[in-house]
Design an enzyme around this catalytic site. Structure first.
Site, mmCIF file in Angstrom:
data_model
loop_
_atom_site.group_PDB
_atom_site.id
_atom_site.type_symbol
_atom_site.label_atom_id
_atom_site.label_comp_id
_atom_site.label_asym_id
_atom_site.label_seq_id
_atom_site.Cartn_x
_atom_site.Cartn_y
_atom_site.Cartn_z
ATOM 1 N N GLU A 13 0.840 -1.205 0.000
ATOM 2 C CA GLU A 13 0.000 0.000 0.000
ATOM 3 C C GLU A 13 0.879 1.261 0.000
ATOM 4 O OE1 GLU A 13 -1.424 2.843 3.005
ATOM 5 O OE2 GLU A 13 -2.339 0.957 3.658
ATOM 6 N N HIS A 14 1.926 1.251 0.837
ATOM 7 C CA HIS A 14 2.839 2.411 0.853
ATOM 8 C C HIS A 14 3.541 2.583 -0.502
ATOM 9 C CE1 HIS A 14 3.491 3.813 5.198
ATOM 10 N NE2 HIS A 14 2.439 3.021 5.234
#
Lengths: 464, 473
Positions: free
Chosen positions: B79-80
């Site tokens: 996600e990052h």
């Protein structure tokens, strides 16, 4: 694959043109009406019948900064008790009436204002406003309710003294506002909380819940005519005025000072502070844009880019302008591993020096302006948020058409104005630095205090 | 219960699933429109013309509970990385473009889903759809940059968990509650496994799971389906469907023992008492949805606010606690937790606190549940569903979460009716299934040196109900 979008730095601009052509913005002006009741009470109203909900956000100027000496925490304790019994209803009955109608009613003390929030569905509006009127005009302060809430506030203090960010703020306000009401704990200490009596609470209500300190904002499923009647019903019986609020204007002290609050743990909490800028200063909006570029929300700020994105020193770092009624601050906060504190401090100071000397680029200014103006409508997506915004506008003495004017004020900021205000405000050597933790770097602190002794001071109840 | 996200704005969603299917008081809740693209990506539109803005969310049907063994945290790591560039959008440009357009953005990872969102002026919606569709398949991040991001995540874990005794206790309680279910692993990952994650791990996960047919698009705000459809076809619609793995979840064996978890920490001044019971969720195969609705009503009666049974008994009548309440979030794919949180007074005996909670549960299991008390709870939940409509972000989140765990839009829309149909017998039956001491973990947070028989918890008045609105600043 086919979901490709252009290339290189022109991508954004090209797409923007495309989008503007596709979905023209409708006009959704927020119309703020000034409603004045027959009894002379003013409210700002945004009427909207889309959802059968009414939100009222109000405040009495004053707040915890007018707590009497030795009764610190009085406004806060009062805020927990207005809905714990009023008129003929004891605490349990009052709470049950709120619950049965799913009415959200809450009060809160801030440094400069005592605030209240009410939300109800339209069908229960009469009940909601009736209960609010009782809470404001006839709170009971029954002994059992007072003791219950005193215990709850004490628990709140006990919880906070274990939290690094609370310890950091406490240490900062101690040194920066020594001798000023802003230097005192809003919730009080165990000792001052224990000293508050029911008479003190009644005195607080009589002196502070008065009409000439009141601001009211309302949004939702209600007409101006109906609201006018309700304003008199809810607030009409309050006294016209009370003693003057005697809080002196001040600037934060402790410039250039470093405070280390010694605490073991994986991370340090770091807070940097310096004087801010007045809400009525001609360069306020230049400073507002400057703050966004330095450490405002999102991932684009200089602090986030250089401390997080480039170096991975922290999960989050941000800055903000804090405008109290009688003092203005600019603050930077971050939590980061003990090993990273020294490097992060050096990076922050370098940014401060660079921007003080060189200002910001045209691109940075333009990007900040498009973000700040473009994201402005995102504050108005629920009835409560609109009412909350209008309350703040009133507390800050801004005009009723502020929402219409605000983006023009942001857009009028020039690169010269940002450079001017940066040179005036930013001084890397004058930052007050508070670190809570066990940082590896030698900060050569001017003041060193164990977290446990800071906590013990708050928790000593002055008895035994 | 926990989400991890790129920046800490959304806080805990804990009790939001109260509205996890919350809808309107009348027949309809959000009145959504829906259609499906040729590649299988479902699209939902919730029109709300309060302001000329939209919230645009893409929900992937994959989360931390789908991670391979030994790679905890990889869903959140990915996600990052999703913000760090594609073949066409250089590093940093995604956020710059969104910000220049006045947009607020972020993402969050949970056990069962990963979602990305932007709140932005409606005229910029096509732009963020292009960007979001691009990063569904074109992610391009350097290994060096990925390592920097891994450090950011380790800092995130230290800030959110390691330096917060309350969060550490919750993490340990979940690990103790679930014997086989992947919810026993923290969403953010165990630190030693995060430290070993590589860019290749994240990209393998990305290639396995990120596909249009494994995603749902939800847009709420100043738009309707007719306007959105061509934009969706032009962006997401051009991405080919692709096979994705099955979400085979391990299920719990029979539980046989009472478990007790005690965390002692020198920084703790105010203790805490909690209990997590194993409970059914909406997405759990074989669970009876009727039990889940009944538990939502039970949660309202037992632990919502200052008129709830727990608050009245422990705080008002017995003076043992300053806060008491419960929390139940059933929008999950696996068995979940029904949680009770007590903040004892500093001078209270934790043994007495536990006895008082057990007495309230026993009273319920004995059948003490008047119809009027139940009717009032149902009425309040119906009103909560009206409040739920008064938001841009909330409805999109509720709908996205429901669809991602396999519920239908109609389930969201019929939530008030289903709640209204809950009777006394339903609540008692559900309570008797769930409140079994051998299917629970009791947790205590106490200062170092204290016996675990004498303390208080944090003022979790029960339901951290505060809606996490779109407060990006």
């Amino acid at each position: 694959m086919s979901g490709r979008i252009g290339r290189g730095p022109f991508l954004g601009a090209a797409l923007l043109l495309l989008c503007l052509a596709v979905l023209p913005t409708r006009s959704h002006a927020i119309e703020v009406q000034r409603v004045i009741s027959p009894g002379g009470i003013e409210a700002w109203l945004v009427e909207s019948h889309r959802v059968p909900v009414i939100a009222m956000e109000f405040a009495f100027r004053g707040g915890s900064s007018v707590d009497p000496e030795g009764r610190e925490g009085l406004a806060n304790l009062a805020s927990t008790l207005l809905d714990e019994g009023a008129g003929d209803l004891d605490a349990a009955e009052f709470q049950q009436r709120l619950t049965d109608a799913a009415i959200d009613l809450s009060f809160g003390a801030r440094a400069d204002a005592f605030q209240g929030s009410l939300k109800t569905v339209t069908t229960h509006a009469d009940e909601a406003f009736g209960l609010l009127q009782l809470a404001l005009t006839a709170p009971r302060f029954d002994a059992d309710a007072v003791e219950r809430m005193r215990a709850a506030v004490l628990a709140d203090i006990q919880r906070r003294v274990a939290e690094p960010d609370w310890l950091g703020r406490r240490a900062f306000y101690d040194v920066a506002y020594e001798g000023h009401p802003y230097g005192r704990p809003l919730r009080g200490t165990a000792a001052t909380l224990a000293a508050i009596t029911a008479d003190d609470l009644r005195g607080f209500v009589a002196d502070n819940l008065v009409r000439d300190r009141l601001v009211v904002a309302v949004t939702g499923d209600i007409t101006p005519e109906a609201l006018a009647g309700i304003l008199d019903e809810v607030f009409g019986a309050l006294p016209a005025g009370g003693p003057p609020v005697a809080v002196p204007d001040t600037r934060p002290g402790a410039a250039g000072m470093t405070v280390l609050v010694e605490r073991s743990g994986a991370q340090s909490f770091m807070m940097l502070a310096q004087p801010g800028i007045g809400r009525d200063d001609p360069d306020f909006y230049a400073a507002y844009v400057l703050n966004h570029i330095l450490g405002g929300g999102g991932f684009t700020s200089r602090l986030t880019q250089q401390v997080r994105e480039e170096r991975g020193l922290t999960y989050g770092i941000f800055s903000y302008l804090a405008n109290f009624r009688h003092s203005d601050l600019m603050l930077v906060m971050s939590s980061l591993s003990n090993d990273n504190v020294g490097e992060a401090l050096a990076v922050i100071r370098a940014i401060w020096r660079d921007v003080a000397e060189n200002g910001v680029s045209e691109d940075e200014l333009a990007d900040a302006q498009t973000f700040l103006t473009g994201s402005f409508p995102l504050q108005f997506t629920s009835t409560e948020r609109i009412a909350g915004y209008l309350r703040r506008v009133q507390l800050e003495n801004l005009p009723i058409d502020h929402i219409d004017r605000r983006n023009d004020l942001v857009n009028a900021v020039t690169r010269e104005a940002v450079a001017r205000v940066a040179a005036r405000l930013l001084d890397a050597e004058a930052l007050t630095v508070v670190v809570v933790g066990d940082p590896e770097a030698d900060l050569a602190p001017d003041l060193r205090v164990p977290a446990a002794s800071l906590a013990a001071r708050e928790l000593n109840d002055g008895g035994s | 219960m926990y989400l991890s996200q790129r920046i800490g704005i959304l806080a805990l969603l804990t009790n939001l699933f109260l509205m996890a299917s919350a809808g309107p008081g009348a027949a309809r809740v959000f009145d959504p429109e829906t259609f499906t693209l040729d590649n299988g990506m479902q699209v939902v539109v919730i029109t709300n013309r309060n302001a000329p803005v939209v919230t645009h969310m893409v929900w992937y049907k994959v989360g931390a509970a789908d991670e391979p063994p030994g790679r905890s945290g990889v869903a959140h790591f990915l996600e990052h990385l999703m913000f760090l560039g594609t073949g066409d959008v250089p590093e940093g440009e995604f956020s710059n473009i969104v910000a220049r357009s006045g947009g607020q953005e972020n993402a969050f990872t949970a056990w069962d889903y990963t979602a990305y969102f932007q709140s932005i002026a409606v005229d910029r919606l096509p732009l963020v759809m292009e960007l979001e569709a691009d990063r569904m398949t074109n992610l391009a991040v350097s290994a060096e940059r990925a390592l920097v991001e891994r450090n950011v995540i380790i800092e995130e874990r230290r800030q959110r968990v390691d330096d917060d005794p309350s969060a550490r206790l919750n993490e340990q309680m979940f690990a103790a509650l679930f014997l086989n279910n992947p919810y026993g692993r923290p969403i953010i990952g165990w630190e030693h496994e995060i430290a070993g994650l590589t860019l290749d791990d994240a990209l393998a996960f990305y290639r396995d799971w990120y596909a249009p047919n494994n995603a749902t698009l939800v847009v709420s705000g100043d738009i309707d389906a007719e306007t959105l459809r061509p934009l969706a076809e032009r962006t997401y619609g051009r991405i080919p469907a692709r096979a994705v793995p099955d979400r085979n979840r391990l299920v719990e064996p029979a539980h046989a023992v009472e478990r007790r978890v005690v965390l002692r920490d020198e920084s703790v001044v105010l203790p805490s008492w909690r209990r997590f019971y194993l409970a059914p969720s909406f997405g759990e195969p074989g669970a009876n949805p009727g039990d889940v609705y009944a538990l939502q009503v039970l949660n309202e009666i037992l632990g919502a606010g200052s008129t709830s049974r727990l608050y009245k008994a422990l705080v008002v009548d017995q003076g043992l606690a300053v806060g008491a309440g419960s929390s139940f979030s059933p929008s999950d794919l696996n068995q979940t937790a029904f949680a009770i949180f007590i903040t004892p007074r500093a001078d209270a005996d934790l043994v007495a606190v536990e006895a008082a909670v057990d007495a309230e549960i026993a009273r319920l299991l004995d059948g003490d549940l008047p119809e009027e008390e139940l009717a009032a709870a149902r009425e309040r939940l119906a009103i909560e569903a009206i409040y739920a409509r008064d938001s841009l972000f909330g409805p999109a989140r509720t709908v996205g979460q429901a669809l991602t765990i396999g519920r239908a839009l109609e389930d969201v829309e019929s939530w008030p009716e289903r709640i209204r149909a809950v009777g006394v017998a339903d609540v008692l039956a559900a309570a008797r299934t769930v409140f079994d001491p051998t299917r629970a973990v009791t947790g205590m947070l106490v200062p170092t040196g204290e016996a675990a028989g004498q303390m208080a918890g944090r003022p979790e008045t029960g339901a951290p109900a505060a809606g996490v609105e779109e407060e990006i600043r």
